[in-house]
Scaffold this motif. Sequence first.
Motif, PDB file in Angstrom:
ATOM      1  N   ILE A  37       0.838  -1.208   0.000  1.00 45.30           N
ATOM      2  CA  ILE A  37       0.000   0.000   0.000  1.00 45.30           C
ATOM      3  C   ILE A  37       0.870   1.254   0.000  1.00 45.30           C
ATOM      4  O   ILE A  37       0.586   2.226  -0.699  1.00 45.30           O
ATOM      5  CB  ILE A  37      -0.964  -0.017   1.202  1.00 45.30           C
ATOM      6  N   GLY A  38       1.952   1.237   0.763  1.00 46.22           N
ATOM      7  CA  GLY A  38       2.869   2.377   0.780  1.00 46.22           C
ATOM      8  C   GLY A  38       3.513   2.602  -0.573  1.00 46.22           C
ATOM      9  O   GLY A  38       3.657   3.740  -1.024  1.00 46.22           O
ATOM     10  N   SER A  39       3.903   1.516  -1.242  1.00 38.03           N
ATOM     11  CA  SER A  39       4.512   1.631  -2.569  1.00 38.03           C
ATOM     12  C   SER A  39       3.520   2.192  -3.577  1.00 38.03           C
ATOM     13  O   SER A  39       3.874   3.045  -4.391  1.00 38.03           O
ATOM     14  CB  SER A  39       4.997   0.263  -3.042  1.00 38.03           C
ATOM     15  N   ILE A  40       2.290   1.724  -3.527  1.00 33.73           N
ATOM     16  CA  ILE A  40       1.260   2.242  -4.431  1.00 33.73           C
ATOM     17  C   ILE A  40       1.040   3.732  -4.192  1.00 33.73           C
ATOM     18  O   ILE A  40       0.909   4.520  -5.131  1.00 33.73           O
ATOM     19  CB  ILE A  40      -0.051   1.444  -4.269  1.00 33.73           C
ATOM     20  N   TYR A  41       1.029   4.142  -2.938  1.00 29.26           N
ATOM     21  CA  TYR A  41       0.833   5.562  -2.619  1.00 29.26           C
ATOM     22  C   TYR A  41       1.976   6.414  -3.171  1.00 29.26           C
ATOM     23  O   TYR A  41       1.753   7.485  -3.751  1.00 29.26           O
ATOM     24  CB  TYR A  41       0.712   5.744  -1.109  1.00 29.26           C
ATOM     25  N   VAL A  42       3.223   5.952  -3.001  1.00 28.85           N
ATOM     26  CA  VAL A  42       4.380   6.712  -3.491  1.00 28.85           C
ATOM     27  C   VAL A  42       4.341   6.812  -5.011  1.00 28.85           C
ATOM     28  O   VAL A  42       4.559   7.898  -5.574  1.00 28.85           O
ATOM     29  CB  VAL A  42       5.701   6.067  -3.013  1.00 28.85           C
ATOM     30  N   ILE A  43       4.061   5.706  -5.682  1.00 27.82           N
ATOM     31  CA  ILE A  43       4.000   5.723  -7.147  1.00 27.82           C
ATOM     32  C   ILE A  43       2.884   6.651  -7.631  1.00 27.82           C
ATOM     33  O   ILE A  43       3.086   7.448  -8.549  1.00 27.82           O
ATOM     34  CB  ILE A  43       3.821   4.294  -7.690  1.00 27.82           C
ATOM     35  N   ALA A  44       1.707   6.563  -7.009  1.00 25.27           N
ATOM     36  CA  ALA A  44       0.585   7.420  -7.412  1.00 25.27           C
ATOM     37  C   ALA A  44       0.900   8.890  -7.161  1.00 25.27           C
ATOM     38  O   ALA A  44       0.553   9.749  -7.981  1.00 25.27           O
ATOM     39  CB  ALA A  44      -0.674   7.011  -6.660  1.00 25.27           C
ATOM     40  N   SER A  45       1.570   9.201  -6.056  1.00 22.46           N
ATOM     41  CA  SER A  45       1.893  10.602  -5.784  1.00 22.46           C
ATOM     42  C   SER A  45       2.916  11.141  -6.779  1.00 22.46           C
ATOM     43  O   SER A  45       2.884  12.312  -7.133  1.00 22.46           O
ATOM     44  CB  SER A  45       2.389  10.776  -4.353  1.00 22.46           C
ATOM     45  N   LYS A  46       3.821  10.290  -7.252  1.00 23.34           N
ATOM     46  CA  LYS A  46       4.799  10.725  -8.259  1.00 23.34           C
ATOM     47  C   LYS A  46       4.127  10.931  -9.613  1.00 23.34           C
ATOM     48  O   LYS A  46       4.455  11.861 -10.343  1.00 23.34           O
ATOM     49  CB  LYS A  46       5.916   9.689  -8.410  1.00 23.34           C
ATOM     50  N   ILE A  47       3.179  10.069  -9.961  1.00 22.15           N
ATOM     51  CA  ILE A  47       2.514  10.156 -11.262  1.00 22.15           C
ATOM     52  C   ILE A  47       1.540  11.332 -11.313  1.00 22.15           C
ATOM     53  O   ILE A  47       1.507  12.085 -12.283  1.00 22.15           O
ATOM     54  CB  ILE A  47       1.774   8.836 -11.575  1.00 22.15           C
ATOM     55  N   PHE A  48       0.740  11.519 -10.275  1.00 20.46           N
ATOM     56  CA  PHE A  48      -0.351  12.482 -10.321  1.00 20.46           C
ATOM     57  C   PHE A  48      -0.006  13.851  -9.749  1.00 20.46           C
ATOM     58  O   PHE A  48      -0.869  14.718  -9.686  1.00 20.46           O
ATOM     59  CB  PHE A  48      -1.580  11.913  -9.608  1.00 20.46           C
ATOM     60  N   THR A  49       1.234  14.071  -9.333  1.00 20.80           N
ATOM     61  CA  THR A  49       1.640  15.394  -8.853  1.00 20.80           C
ATOM     62  C   THR A  49       2.003  16.248 -10.056  1.00 20.80           C
ATOM     63  O   THR A  49       2.860  15.887 -10.845  1.00 20.80           O
ATOM     64  CB  THR A  49       2.846  15.299  -7.898  1.00 20.80           C
ATOM     65  N   ASN A  50       1.342  17.378 -10.201  1.00 21.22           N
ATOM     66  CA  ASN A  50       1.581  18.275 -11.324  1.00 21.22           C
ATOM     67  C   ASN A  50       2.367  19.470 -10.805  1.00 21.22           C
ATOM     68  O   ASN A  50       1.845  20.297 -10.057  1.00 21.22           O
ATOM     69  CB  ASN A  50       0.251  18.708 -11.949  1.00 21.22           C
ATOM     70  N   GLU A  51       3.610  19.563 -11.234  1.00 17.84           N
ATOM     71  CA  GLU A  51       4.472  20.655 -10.764  1.00 17.84           C
ATOM     72  C   GLU A  51       3.982  22.017 -11.242  1.00 17.84           C
ATOM     73  O   GLU A  51       4.269  23.030 -10.621  1.00 17.84           O
ATOM     74  CB  GLU A  51       5.917  20.419 -11.225  1.00 17.84           C
ATOM     75  N   GLY A  52       3.242  22.070 -12.352  1.00 14.97           N
ATOM     76  CA  GLY A  52       2.737  23.340 -12.873  1.00 14.97           C
ATOM     77  C   GLY A  52       1.654  23.948 -12.000  1.00 14.97           C
ATOM     78  O   GLY A  52       1.379  25.137 -12.091  1.00 14.97           O
ATOM     79  N   ASP A  53       1.034  23.156 -11.145  1.00 17.10           N
ATOM     80  CA  ASP A  53      -0.023  23.676 -10.280  1.00 17.10           C
ATOM     81  C   ASP A  53       0.511  24.320  -9.015  1.00 17.10           C
ATOM     82  O   ASP A  53      -0.242  24.946  -8.279  1.00 17.10           O
ATOM     83  CB  ASP A  53      -0.983  22.548  -9.881  1.00 17.10           C
ATOM     84  N   ASN A  54       1.788  24.171  -8.747  1.00 13.31           N
ATOM     85  CA  ASN A  54       2.364  24.724  -7.518  1.00 13.31           C
ATOM     86  C   ASN A  54       2.579  26.224  -7.653  1.00 13.31           C
ATOM     87  O   ASN A  54       2.918  26.735  -8.722  1.00 13.31           O
ATOM     88  CB  ASN A  54       3.697  24.047  -7.203  1.00 13.31           C
ATOM     89  N   ILE A  55       2.405  26.942  -6.559  1.00 13.04           N
ATOM     90  CA  ILE A  55       2.623  28.374  -6.530  1.00 13.04           C
ATOM     91  C   ILE A  55       4.064  28.623  -6.091  1.00 13.04           C
ATOM     92  O   ILE A  55       4.482  28.141  -5.034  1.00 13.04           O
ATOM     93  CB  ILE A  55       1.649  29.062  -5.548  1.00 13.04           C
ATOM     94  N   PRO A  56       4.846  29.354  -6.889  1.00 19.71           N
ATOM     95  CA  PRO A  56       6.233  29.613  -6.485  1.00 19.71           C
ATOM     96  C   PRO A  56       6.286  30.511  -5.252  1.00 19.71           C
ATOM     97  O   PRO A  56       5.515  31.463  -5.122  1.00 19.71           O
ATOM     98  CB  PRO A  56       6.846  30.298  -7.710  1.00 19.71           C
ATOM     99  N   VAL A  57       7.190  30.200  -4.354  1.00 19.75           N
ATOM    100  CA  VAL A  57       7.333  30.957  -3.114  1.00 19.75           C
ATOM    101  C   VAL A  57       8.740  31.530  -3.074  1.00 19.75           C
ATOM    102  O   VAL A  57       9.716  30.824  -3.326  1.00 19.75           O
ATOM    103  CB  VAL A  57       7.092  30.040  -1.890  1.00 19.75           C
ATOM    104  N   GLU A  58       8.836  32.830  -2.766  1.00 16.34           N
ATOM    105  CA  GLU A  58      10.158  33.452  -2.658  1.00 16.34           C
ATOM    106  C   GLU A  58      10.826  32.988  -1.375  1.00 16.34           C
ATOM    107  O   GLU A  58      10.181  32.817  -0.346  1.00 16.34           O
ATOM    108  CB  GLU A  58      10.030  34.971  -2.662  1.00 16.34           C
ATOM    109  N   LYS A  59      12.133  32.809  -1.456  1.00 10.95           N
ATOM    110  CA  LYS A  59      12.856  32.299  -0.296  1.00 10.95           C
ATOM    111  C   LYS A  59      13.069  33.382   0.765  1.00 10.95           C
ATOM    112  O   LYS A  59      13.178  33.064   1.940  1.00 10.95           O
ATOM    113  CB  LYS A  59      14.208  31.718  -0.736  1.00 10.95           C
TER     114      LYS A  59
END
Length: 67
Positions: A37-59
């Motif tokens: 179950i943990g492996s499935i969760y990690v794989i799904a989070s890598k596949i379905f995470t869209n980096e374009g939806d993230n809001i850039p934050v200044e450091k």
Amino acid sequence: MNNPSNEPTLESMSDYDTLKGEKKKIVWAVIISGLIIGSIYVIASKIFTNEGDNIPVEKSIKSIPVE
């Protein structure tokens, strides 16, 4: 030792020192299913995470708004 609540104690269990038979199979089944179950969760989070939806934050904070 008198046990008024009729709950099993570790001393009274027949497999206190080692797990045997069906209990050992259940423990291994729980461990393996948790890993699967943990492996499935990690794989799904890598596949379905869209980096374009993230809001850039200044450091660094350049100014603090004060009202």
